[in-house]
Design a protein around this motif. Sequence first.
Motif, PDB file in Angstrom:
ATOM      1  N   UNK A 143       0.806  -1.215   0.000  1.00  0.00           N
ATOM      2  CA  UNK A 143       0.000   0.000   0.000  1.00  0.00           C
ATOM      3  C   UNK A 143       0.843   1.271   0.000  1.00  0.00           C
ATOM      4  N   UNK A 144       2.164   1.152  -0.252  1.00  0.00           N
ATOM      5  CA  UNK A 144       3.007   2.357  -0.273  1.00  0.00           C
ATOM      6  C   UNK A 144       3.785   2.506  -1.577  1.00  0.00           C
ATOM      7  N   UNK A 145       3.390   1.770  -2.629  1.00  0.00           N
ATOM      8  CA  UNK A 145       4.123   1.793  -3.901  1.00  0.00           C
ATOM      9  C   UNK A 145       3.915   3.124  -4.619  1.00  0.00           C
ATOM     10  N   UNK A 146       5.027   3.739  -5.027  1.00  0.00           N
ATOM     11  CA  UNK A 146       4.986   4.986  -5.793  1.00  0.00           C
ATOM     12  C   UNK A 146       6.073   4.966  -6.858  1.00  0.00           C
ATOM     13  N   UNK A 147       5.872   5.803  -7.879  1.00  0.00           N
ATOM     14  CA  UNK A 147       6.930   6.124  -8.841  1.00  0.00           C
ATOM     15  C   UNK A 147       7.154   7.622  -8.782  1.00  0.00           C
ATOM     16  N   UNK A 148       8.408   8.010  -8.620  1.00  0.00           N
ATOM     17  CA  UNK A 148       8.761   9.422  -8.527  1.00  0.00           C
ATOM     18  C   UNK A 148       9.717   9.791  -9.649  1.00  0.00           C
ATOM     19  N   UNK A 158       0.892   6.249  -8.105  1.00  0.00           N
ATOM     20  CA  UNK A 158       0.667   5.679  -6.783  1.00  0.00           C
ATOM     21  C   UNK A 158      -0.279   4.504  -6.936  1.00  0.00           C
ATOM     22  N   UNK A 159       0.113   3.352  -6.442  1.00  0.00           N
ATOM     23  CA  UNK A 159      -0.746   2.172  -6.537  1.00  0.00           C
ATOM     24  C   UNK A 159      -1.805   2.216  -5.448  1.00  0.00           C
ATOM     25  N   UNK A 160      -3.015   1.837  -5.809  1.00  0.00           N
ATOM     26  CA  UNK A 160      -4.105   1.808  -4.836  1.00  0.00           C
ATOM     27  C   UNK A 160      -4.205   0.400  -4.270  1.00  0.00           C
ATOM     28  N   UNK A 161      -3.919   0.261  -3.006  1.00  0.00           N
ATOM     29  CA  UNK A 161      -4.004  -1.043  -2.353  1.00  0.00           C
ATOM     30  C   UNK A 161      -4.289  -0.831  -0.873  1.00  0.00           C
ATOM     31  N   UNK A 162      -5.080  -1.731  -0.320  1.00  0.00           N
ATOM     32  CA  UNK A 162      -5.341  -1.710   1.116  1.00  0.00           C
ATOM     33  C   UNK A 162      -4.532  -2.782   1.839  1.00  0.00           C
ATOM     34  N   UNK A 183       6.975 -10.463   0.747  1.00  0.00           N
ATOM     35  CA  UNK A 183       7.899 -11.232   1.582  1.00  0.00           C
ATOM     36  C   UNK A 183       7.454 -12.685   1.742  1.00  0.00           C
ATOM     37  N   UNK A 184       6.167 -12.945   1.604  1.00  0.00           N
ATOM     38  CA  UNK A 184       5.656 -14.306   1.753  1.00  0.00           C
ATOM     39  C   UNK A 184       5.516 -15.023   0.417  1.00  0.00           C
ATOM     40  N   UNK A 185       6.104 -14.461  -0.642  1.00  0.00           N
ATOM     41  CA  UNK A 185       6.209 -15.169  -1.911  1.00  0.00           C
ATOM     42  C   UNK A 185       5.215 -14.797  -2.977  1.00  0.00           C
ATOM     43  N   UNK A 186       4.199 -13.986  -2.645  1.00  0.00           N
ATOM     44  CA  UNK A 186       3.191 -13.614  -3.634  1.00  0.00           C
ATOM     45  C   UNK A 186       3.748 -12.600  -4.620  1.00  0.00           C
ATOM     46  N   UNK A 187       3.379 -12.725  -5.900  1.00  0.00           N
ATOM     47  CA  UNK A 187       3.770 -11.765  -6.931  1.00  0.00           C
ATOM     48  C   UNK A 187       2.563 -10.918  -7.324  1.00  0.00           C
ATOM     49  N   UNK A 188       2.804  -9.615  -7.563  1.00  0.00           N
ATOM     50  CA  UNK A 188       1.747  -8.704  -8.003  1.00  0.00           C
ATOM     51  C   UNK A 188       2.268  -7.869  -9.163  1.00  0.00           C
ATOM     52  N   UNK A 189       1.368  -7.532 -10.080  1.00  0.00           N
ATOM     53  CA  UNK A 189       1.705  -6.711 -11.248  1.00  0.00           C
ATOM     54  C   UNK A 189       0.846  -5.456 -11.230  1.00  0.00           C
ATOM     55  N   UNK A 190       1.451  -4.310 -11.575  1.00  0.00           N
ATOM     56  CA  UNK A 190       0.705  -3.050 -11.640  1.00  0.00           C
ATOM     57  C   UNK A 190       0.998  -2.353 -12.959  1.00  0.00           C
ATOM     58  N   UNK A 191      -0.021  -1.707 -13.521  1.00  0.00           N
ATOM     59  CA  UNK A 191       0.102  -0.935 -14.754  1.00  0.00           C
ATOM     60  C   UNK A 191       0.239   0.534 -14.372  1.00  0.00           C
ATOM     61  N   UNK A 192       1.389   1.127 -14.677  1.00  0.00           N
ATOM     62  CA  UNK A 192       1.655   2.503 -14.238  1.00  0.00           C
ATOM     63  C   UNK A 192       0.866   3.521 -15.052  1.00  0.00           C
ATOM     64  N   UNK A 196      -3.484   5.336  -9.311  1.00  0.00           N
ATOM     65  CA  UNK A 196      -4.453   4.868  -8.320  1.00  0.00           C
ATOM     66  C   UNK A 196      -5.066   3.524  -8.700  1.00  0.00           C
ATOM     67  N   UNK A 197      -4.479   2.863  -9.724  1.00  0.00           N
ATOM     68  CA  UNK A 197      -4.967   1.538 -10.089  1.00  0.00           C
ATOM     69  C   UNK A 197      -4.437   0.492  -9.125  1.00  0.00           C
ATOM     70  N   UNK A 198      -5.112  -0.644  -9.024  1.00  0.00           N
ATOM     71  CA  UNK A 198      -4.693  -1.673  -8.074  1.00  0.00           C
ATOM     72  C   UNK A 198      -3.494  -2.465  -8.581  1.00  0.00           C
TER      73      UNK A 198
END
Length: 360
Positions: A143-148, A158-162, A183-192, A196-198
């Motif tokens: 929930x803190x992913x950003x591109x600067x 900024x990725x939207x995640x709870x 950290x627990x092995x899950x992979x996630x993909x985001x479209x920049x 605010x997309x998930x």
Amino acid sequence: YRDLHTFELQAPTRLIEWARGSRVCVAGYGQSGGNEILQLIPPPRLQAKETQGLCPERDFKVECGGFSKHPVYSLKYVPDTSLLVTSGPPDSSVQVWQVSAEDSDVIKSVSTIVTENSTGQPWAKIATISAKAPWVLHGSTLDSIQITEVELRKNVYTAASRDSEELSGLAFLDSDTVLLCCARGRLCVADVRQPQGPAQAVPVPVPAVRHGEWWCMGTPCAAQGSGMGSQPVARLSSRGLLTLTDLRKASEPLASAQARVPSPGSGAEFLCVSWAPALQGCLAVSGFDGTVHVYDTQSWDSSGREAEPAFVHRGHVLGGAGGSGDPPLVTAHTWHPQKPRTVLSAASDGSLHVWDWVQP
């Protein structure tokens, strides 16, 4: 070995990064307020395009350097610029550094990228790209992913995640897509392209995670512009399990194997897995002890059986114990971007090695 060079640094070094002109950047991770950041010129033999005979100069040379008040846990060169970005405890801020011009030997701090509620957060994982502009991807949790935009310090995504799950790594797959490893092995993909997309979870089968187990990832080497299909994503657990995933068919396990590690689950602070950029199907693993293991994955299947290393670098162990009397621990390794079998590795005793092994 075909070739081996060693260099002794003044303090334990956590990471290695290739910079402009085949320079090498290293940084310290001590808790004091004076952690060195150095840009080194490799030995002439390492820079030669063809194999040479004897070289009179076999050592690294310090070209420029600076000091960080933060322990440096991650360092990335910003492509097509003279900037570096670093991160480390005690918060999730990102420090921006200017590598000075030829008439100066100073790497100076120019700015700090502070995220909202960064105090008390884990240190930020970072990745860089310059396809559209000099960008840094950073964050410590989902929930803190950003591109600067580095030079303007402008937030562009900024990725939207709870979900506040801690991240172990992140990377640009191309200029529009980022990959996140939890950290627990899950992979996630985001479209920049969707602010605010998930961050969408990749449907990857994750092995049963044991208590305290930590995962990290190694992404395709030709990341910029290559997208999802260039090479599998490698994941490594703190008990030595390696899994390979084709993101185009993520639900189908591609391959898995058990690395030959001495003490599975002993820790996760320095775990590292990386693909060789110029050697098909080879990856390196470190962070369990004073060695670096190289594996050829081309014969792996999905059985998860123990894999035989193609080569093991034991130079840091043979070089002696660290200042505490404990055996050295390899804290980082990286492949040479052009030389197929050349690897750089650093250890907790301040030793920096560059080595090239002979094909069996």
